[in-house]
Write an enzyme that holds these catalytic residues in place. Sequence first.
Site, PDB file in Angstrom:
ATOM      1  N   GLY A 129       0.837  -1.218   0.000  1.00 15.83           N
ATOM      2  CA  GLY A 129       0.000   0.000   0.000  1.00 15.83           C
ATOM      3  C   GLY A 129       0.857   1.247   0.000  1.00 15.83           C
ATOM      4  O   GLY A 129       0.513   2.266   0.606  1.00 15.83           O
TER       5      GLY A 129
ATOM      6  N   GLY B  50       0.094   5.435  -0.887  1.00 12.96           N
ATOM      7  CA  GLY B  50      -0.822   6.283  -0.131  1.00 12.96           C
ATOM      8  C   GLY B  50      -0.107   7.472   0.489  1.00 12.96           C
ATOM      9  O   GLY B  50       0.995   7.850   0.066  1.00 12.96           O
ATOM     10  N   GLN B  51      -0.706   8.043   1.517  1.00 10.14           N
ATOM     11  CA  GLN B  51      -0.139   9.251   2.130  1.00 10.14           C
ATOM     12  C   GLN B  51       1.246   8.997   2.725  1.00 10.14           C
ATOM     13  O   GLN B  51       2.113   9.865   2.698  1.00 10.14           O
ATOM     14  CB  GLN B  51      -1.088   9.775   3.229  1.00 10.14           C
ATOM     15  CG  GLN B  51      -0.648  11.103   3.816  1.00 10.14           C
ATOM     16  CD  GLN B  51      -1.442  11.506   5.046  1.00 10.14           C
ATOM     17  OE1 GLN B  51      -2.313  10.761   5.522  1.00 10.14           O
ATOM     18  NE2 GLN B  51      -1.148  12.682   5.584  1.00 10.14           N
TER      19      GLN B  51
ATOM     20  N   ASP C 117       2.031  -1.552  -4.583  1.00 10.83           N
ATOM     21  CA  ASP C 117       0.641  -1.092  -4.468  1.00 10.83           C
ATOM     22  C   ASP C 117      -0.134  -1.714  -5.615  1.00 10.83           C
ATOM     23  O   ASP C 117       0.451  -2.423  -6.447  1.00 10.83           O
ATOM     24  CB  ASP C 117       0.568   0.451  -4.526  1.00 10.83           C
ATOM     25  CG  ASP C 117      -0.658   1.000  -3.782  1.00 10.83           C
ATOM     26  OD1 ASP C 117      -1.786   0.612  -4.140  1.00 10.83           O
ATOM     27  OD2 ASP C 117      -0.492   1.787  -2.841  1.00 10.83           O
ATOM     28  N   ILE C 118      -1.450  -1.443  -5.669  1.00  8.08           N
ATOM     29  CA  ILE C 118      -2.248  -1.927  -6.810  1.00  8.08           C
ATOM     30  C   ILE C 118      -2.504  -0.799  -7.793  1.00  8.08           C
ATOM     31  O   ILE C 118      -3.203  -0.980  -8.769  1.00  8.08           O
ATOM     32  CB  ILE C 118      -3.601  -2.523  -6.339  1.00  8.08           C
ATOM     33  CG1 ILE C 118      -4.341  -1.539  -5.420  1.00  8.08           C
ATOM     34  CG2 ILE C 118      -3.387  -3.847  -5.640  1.00  8.08           C
ATOM     35  CD1 ILE C 118      -5.759  -1.965  -5.070  1.00  8.08           C
TER      36      ILE C 118
ATOM     37  N   ASP D  52      -1.120  -7.053  -4.854  1.00  2.02           N
ATOM     38  CA  ASP D  52      -2.463  -6.997  -4.268  1.00  2.02           C
ATOM     39  C   ASP D  52      -2.427  -7.890  -3.031  1.00  2.02           C
ATOM     40  O   ASP D  52      -2.220  -9.107  -3.156  1.00  2.02           O
ATOM     41  CB  ASP D  52      -3.471  -7.518  -5.301  1.00  2.02           C
ATOM     42  CG  ASP D  52      -4.900  -7.485  -4.771  1.00  2.02           C
ATOM     43  OD1 ASP D  52      -5.093  -7.275  -3.553  1.00  2.02           O
ATOM     44  OD2 ASP D  52      -5.823  -7.683  -5.590  1.00  2.02           O
TER      45      ASP D  52
ATOM     46  N   TYR E 262     -13.107   0.370  10.128  1.00  2.00           N
ATOM     47  CA  TYR E 262     -11.666   0.665  10.184  1.00  2.00           C
ATOM     48  C   TYR E 262     -11.119   0.344  11.576  1.00  2.00           C
ATOM     49  O   TYR E 262     -10.119  -0.382  11.717  1.00  2.00           O
ATOM     50  CB  TYR E 262     -11.467   2.146   9.841  1.00  2.00           C
ATOM     51  CG  TYR E 262     -10.040   2.642   9.888  1.00  2.00           C
ATOM     52  CD1 TYR E 262      -9.046   2.085   9.083  1.00  2.00           C
ATOM     53  CD2 TYR E 262      -9.684   3.722  10.716  1.00  2.00           C
ATOM     54  CE1 TYR E 262      -7.748   2.575   9.103  1.00  2.00           C
ATOM     55  CE2 TYR E 262      -8.396   4.220  10.732  1.00  2.00           C
ATOM     56  CZ  TYR E 262      -7.417   3.632   9.934  1.00  2.00           C
ATOM     57  OH  TYR E 262      -6.137   4.123   9.959  1.00  2.00           O
TER      58      TYR E 262
ATOM     59  N   LYS F  85      -8.590  -2.674  12.827  1.00  2.43           N
ATOM     60  CA  LYS F  85      -7.283  -2.371  13.424  1.00  2.43           C
ATOM     61  C   LYS F  85      -7.125  -3.042  14.786  1.00  2.43           C
ATOM     62  O   LYS F  85      -6.035  -3.505  15.129  1.00  2.43           O
ATOM     63  CB  LYS F  85      -7.086  -0.855  13.539  1.00  2.43           C
ATOM     64  CG  LYS F  85      -6.870  -0.166  12.193  1.00  2.43           C
ATOM     65  CD  LYS F  85      -5.566  -0.598  11.510  1.00  2.43           C
ATOM     66  CE  LYS F  85      -5.286   0.199  10.256  1.00  2.43           C
ATOM     67  NZ  LYS F  85      -4.025  -0.166   9.601  1.00  2.43           N
TER      68      LYS F  85
ATOM     69  N   ILE G  88      -2.091  11.859  10.653  1.00  2.46           N
ATOM     70  CA  ILE G  88      -0.770  12.261  10.153  1.00  2.46           C
ATOM     71  C   ILE G  88      -0.901  13.424   9.162  1.00  2.46           C
ATOM     72  O   ILE G  88      -1.752  13.410   8.273  1.00  2.46           O
ATOM     73  CB  ILE G  88      -0.044  11.072   9.481  1.00  2.46           C
ATOM     74  CG1 ILE G  88       0.038   9.882  10.460  1.00  2.46           C
ATOM     75  CG2 ILE G  88       1.346  11.497   9.018  1.00  2.46           C
ATOM     76  CD1 ILE G  88       0.721  10.168  11.788  1.00  2.46           C
TER      77      ILE G  88
HETATM   78  N1  LIG Z   1      -2.526   8.638   7.360  1.00  3.48           N
HETATM   79  C1  LIG Z   1      -2.914   8.634   8.631  1.00  3.48           C
HETATM   80  O1  LIG Z   1      -3.300   9.656   9.195  1.00  3.48           O
HETATM   81  C2  LIG Z   1      -2.885   7.342   9.398  1.00  3.48           C
HETATM   82  C3  LIG Z   1      -3.150   7.358  10.772  1.00  3.48           C
HETATM   83  C4  LIG Z   1      -3.184   6.157  11.470  1.00  3.48           C
HETATM   84  C5  LIG Z   1      -2.868   4.983  10.826  1.00  3.48           C
HETATM   85  N2  LIG Z   1      -2.605   4.989   9.499  1.00  3.48           N
HETATM   86  C6  LIG Z   1      -2.324   3.711   8.850  1.00  3.48           C
HETATM   87  O2  LIG Z   1      -1.125   3.791   8.090  1.00  3.48           O
HETATM   88  C7  LIG Z   1      -1.260   3.014   6.893  1.00  3.48           C
HETATM   89  C8  LIG Z   1      -0.941   3.874   5.692  1.00  3.48           C
HETATM   90  O3  LIG Z   1      -1.848   4.955   5.698  1.00  3.48           O
HETATM   91  P1  LIG Z   1      -2.004   5.932   4.453  1.00  3.48           P
HETATM   92  O4  LIG Z   1      -2.523   7.203   5.020  1.00  3.48           O
HETATM   93  O5  LIG Z   1      -0.794   5.933   3.627  1.00  3.48           O
HETATM   94  O6  LIG Z   1      -3.208   5.203   3.677  1.00  3.48           O
HETATM   95  P2  LIG Z   1      -3.787   5.568   2.225  1.00  3.48           P
HETATM   96  O7  LIG Z   1      -5.243   5.332   2.242  1.00  3.48           O
HETATM   97  O8  LIG Z   1      -3.293   6.891   1.784  1.00  3.48           O
HETATM   98  O9  LIG Z   1      -3.079   4.445   1.311  1.00  3.48           O
HETATM   99  C9  LIG Z   1      -3.432   3.096   1.399  1.00  3.48           C
HETATM  100  C10 LIG Z   1      -2.930   2.391   0.150  1.00  3.48           C
HETATM  101  O10 LIG Z   1      -3.391   1.038   0.193  1.00  3.48           O
HETATM  102  C11 LIG Z   1      -3.569   0.634  -1.147  1.00  3.48           C
HETATM  103  N3  LIG Z   1      -4.436  -0.552  -1.252  1.00  3.48           N
HETATM  104  C12 LIG Z   1      -5.782  -0.623  -1.197  1.00  3.48           C
HETATM  105  N4  LIG Z   1      -6.194  -1.873  -1.441  1.00  3.48           N
HETATM  106  C13 LIG Z   1      -5.072  -2.623  -1.627  1.00  3.48           C
HETATM  107  C14 LIG Z   1      -4.840  -3.994  -1.937  1.00  3.48           C
HETATM  108  N5  LIG Z   1      -5.838  -4.862  -2.109  1.00  3.48           N
HETATM  109  N6  LIG Z   1      -3.553  -4.417  -2.065  1.00  3.48           N
HETATM  110  C15 LIG Z   1      -2.524  -3.542  -1.917  1.00  3.48           C
HETATM  111  N7  LIG Z   1      -2.695  -2.239  -1.648  1.00  3.48           N
HETATM  112  C16 LIG Z   1      -3.952  -1.784  -1.506  1.00  3.48           C
HETATM  113  C17 LIG Z   1      -4.188   1.850  -1.824  1.00  3.48           C
HETATM  114  O11 LIG Z   1      -4.025   1.794  -3.232  1.00  3.48           O
HETATM  115  C18 LIG Z   1      -3.437   2.995  -1.166  1.00  3.48           C
HETATM  116  O12 LIG Z   1      -2.364   3.444  -1.951  1.00  3.48           O
HETATM  117  C19 LIG Z   1      -2.687   2.445   6.903  1.00  3.48           C
HETATM  118  O13 LIG Z   1      -2.666   1.139   7.394  1.00  3.48           O
HETATM  119  C20 LIG Z   1      -3.418   3.344   7.863  1.00  3.48           C
HETATM  120  O14 LIG Z   1      -4.466   2.685   8.522  1.00  3.48           O
HETATM  121  C21 LIG Z   1      -2.605   6.133   8.768  1.00  3.48           C
HETATM  122  C1  LIG Z   2      -6.453   8.621  12.190  1.00  2.00           C
HETATM  123  C2  LIG Z   2      -6.217   7.795  10.981  1.00  2.00           C
HETATM  124  O1  LIG Z   2      -6.266   6.453  11.214  1.00  2.00           O
HETATM  125  C3  LIG Z   2      -6.719   8.258   9.657  1.00  2.00           C
HETATM  126  N1  LIG Z   2      -6.085   9.504   9.305  1.00  2.00           N
HETATM  127  C4  LIG Z   2      -8.217   8.440   9.611  1.00  2.00           C
HETATM  128  O2  LIG Z   2      -8.654   9.526   9.899  1.00  2.00           O
HETATM  129  O3  LIG Z   2      -8.916   7.522   9.290  1.00  2.00           O
END
Ligand SMILES: NC(=O)c1ccc[n+]([C@@H]2O[C@H](COP(=O)([O-])OP(=O)(O)OC[C@H]3O[C@@H](n4cnc5c(N)ncnc54)[C@H](O)[C@@H]3O)[C@@H](O)[C@H]2O)c1
Ligand SMILES: C[C@@H](O)[C@H](N)C(=O)O
Length: 373
Positions: A62, A65-66, A88-89, A106, A195, A199, A225
């Site tokens: 993944g 993503g962010q 990623d996919i 995937d 979600y 988790k 984040i």
């Molecule tokens: N960004 C935040 O604020 C935050 C906060 C707490 C926890 N997290 C955790 O950190 C991790 C990364 O967060 P993020 O913000 O980069 O998430 P995001 O949603 O920006 O990115 C997630 C990625 O997962 C990919 N994805 C979806 N389905 C998939 C599949 N079947 N196979 C492979 N990849 C797949 C998507 O294409 C995407 O690029 C996540 O597990 C999220 O729960 C993020």
């Molecule tokens: C907090 C975190 O897991 C994510 N940024 C959300 O809001 O879903």
Amino acid sequence: MPVVRMLRQVVGPLAQHPACGCGTYGPPVRSLAISPRQVPADASFHSSSFSDTDHPRVLITGGLGQLGVGLANLLRKRFGKDNVILSDIRKPPDHVFHSGPFIYSDILDYKNLREIVVNNRITWLFHYSALLSAVGEANVPLARAVNITGLHNILDTASEHSVRLFVPSTIGAFGPTSPRNPTPDLCIQRPRTIYGVSKVHAELMGEYYHYRYGLDFRCLRYPGIISADSQPGGGTTDYAVQIFHDAMKHGKFECNLEASTRLPMMYIDDCLRATLEVMEAPAESLSMRTYNISAVSFTPEELAQEVLKHVPEFQITYNVDAVRQAIADSWPMNFDDSNARKDWGWKHDFDLPELVTTMLNFYGSDARVAQAN
Ligand SMILES: NC(=O)c1ccc[n+]([C@@H]2O[C@H](COP(=O)([O-])OP(=O)(O)OC[C@H]3O[C@@H](n4cnc5c(N)ncnc54)[C@H](O)[C@@H]3O)[C@@H](O)[C@H]2O)c1
Ligand SMILES: C[C@@H](O)[C@H](N)C(=O)O
């Protein structure tokens, strides 16, 4: 009594009838040499198979993503470009594709995942694939598949191939019955989003695999984040990223949470550094396998006040999204991360003023570059 024998007595039937339902793409029982279905011969936990002088071979799922691209940059600086594979996919943008190894993966395809880990001799896996809180509520079946079935595939692959596994959890793993101010590591966890439920499931399954099969599972509960050069993927805390872009571009921002909604937040550099630090921490320093990490906590109103110091004409208005508001109201307001600070020396660098200055500088320089072009 040896731990293994004790475990066999307690959970013996499970070894023959594993509860893991991750075999969608693989055989019902994955008959591999080292398997979560076999308790290791001794109780010593197997960890990554590289020596101290070698670099780990890293896979990030993944990764587009962010958070994933920033993590890859950090890890590549530390371990070398070719030792960190982003996956990623989705199709990567040019600059990501040319910055280091990228492959399609995937996480719902167990066989493909195993092939990648074996062919690339992966020793560390950062599992970032997920559907976040708001998009998860909009598509529960997909969130359940990616966040739960996908996690099962990751756990089995990591366990079978002695991979050190990092899975991020979140403030969203808590719910309305958890203590919210502050929220400690160990307390009631009854989240009301798919979600959050997924988790909590990940935390418990990872810890279970650690104690049962010796998987080197490590997990941090991230706050919301905040990042400048990558966009959030559909969460409840997204407003705290969008506000900077809109402040610099339009001088105003419409917030989808109420002015007084307090949530824990963190600048991306702190988050990624914490992730690397907990992965590098000696196993004996970890008294737990899932830690809260914290940096700042603010409301939209307080964030707007800080932005105003830099953008005097800035205006914030409120148009509350009921789904996101209900989620935010059930989440922690302040996070107690004293265990992370005590056990492996966690310390954040960015407080609110530094965070705001850094974000606005980024968008300011971005706007200047765009203007010049
Ligand atoms: N960004 C935040 O604020 C935050 C906060 C707490 C926890 N997290 C955790 O950190 C991790 C990364 O967060 P993020 O913000 O980069 O998430 P995001 O949603 O920006 O990115 C997630 C990625 O997962 C990919 N994805 C979806 N389905 C998939 C599949 N079947 N196979 C492979 N990849 C797949 C998507 O294409 C995407 O690029 C996540 O597990 C999220 O729960 C993020
Ligand atoms: C907090 C975190 O897991 C994510 N940024 C959300 O809001 O879903």
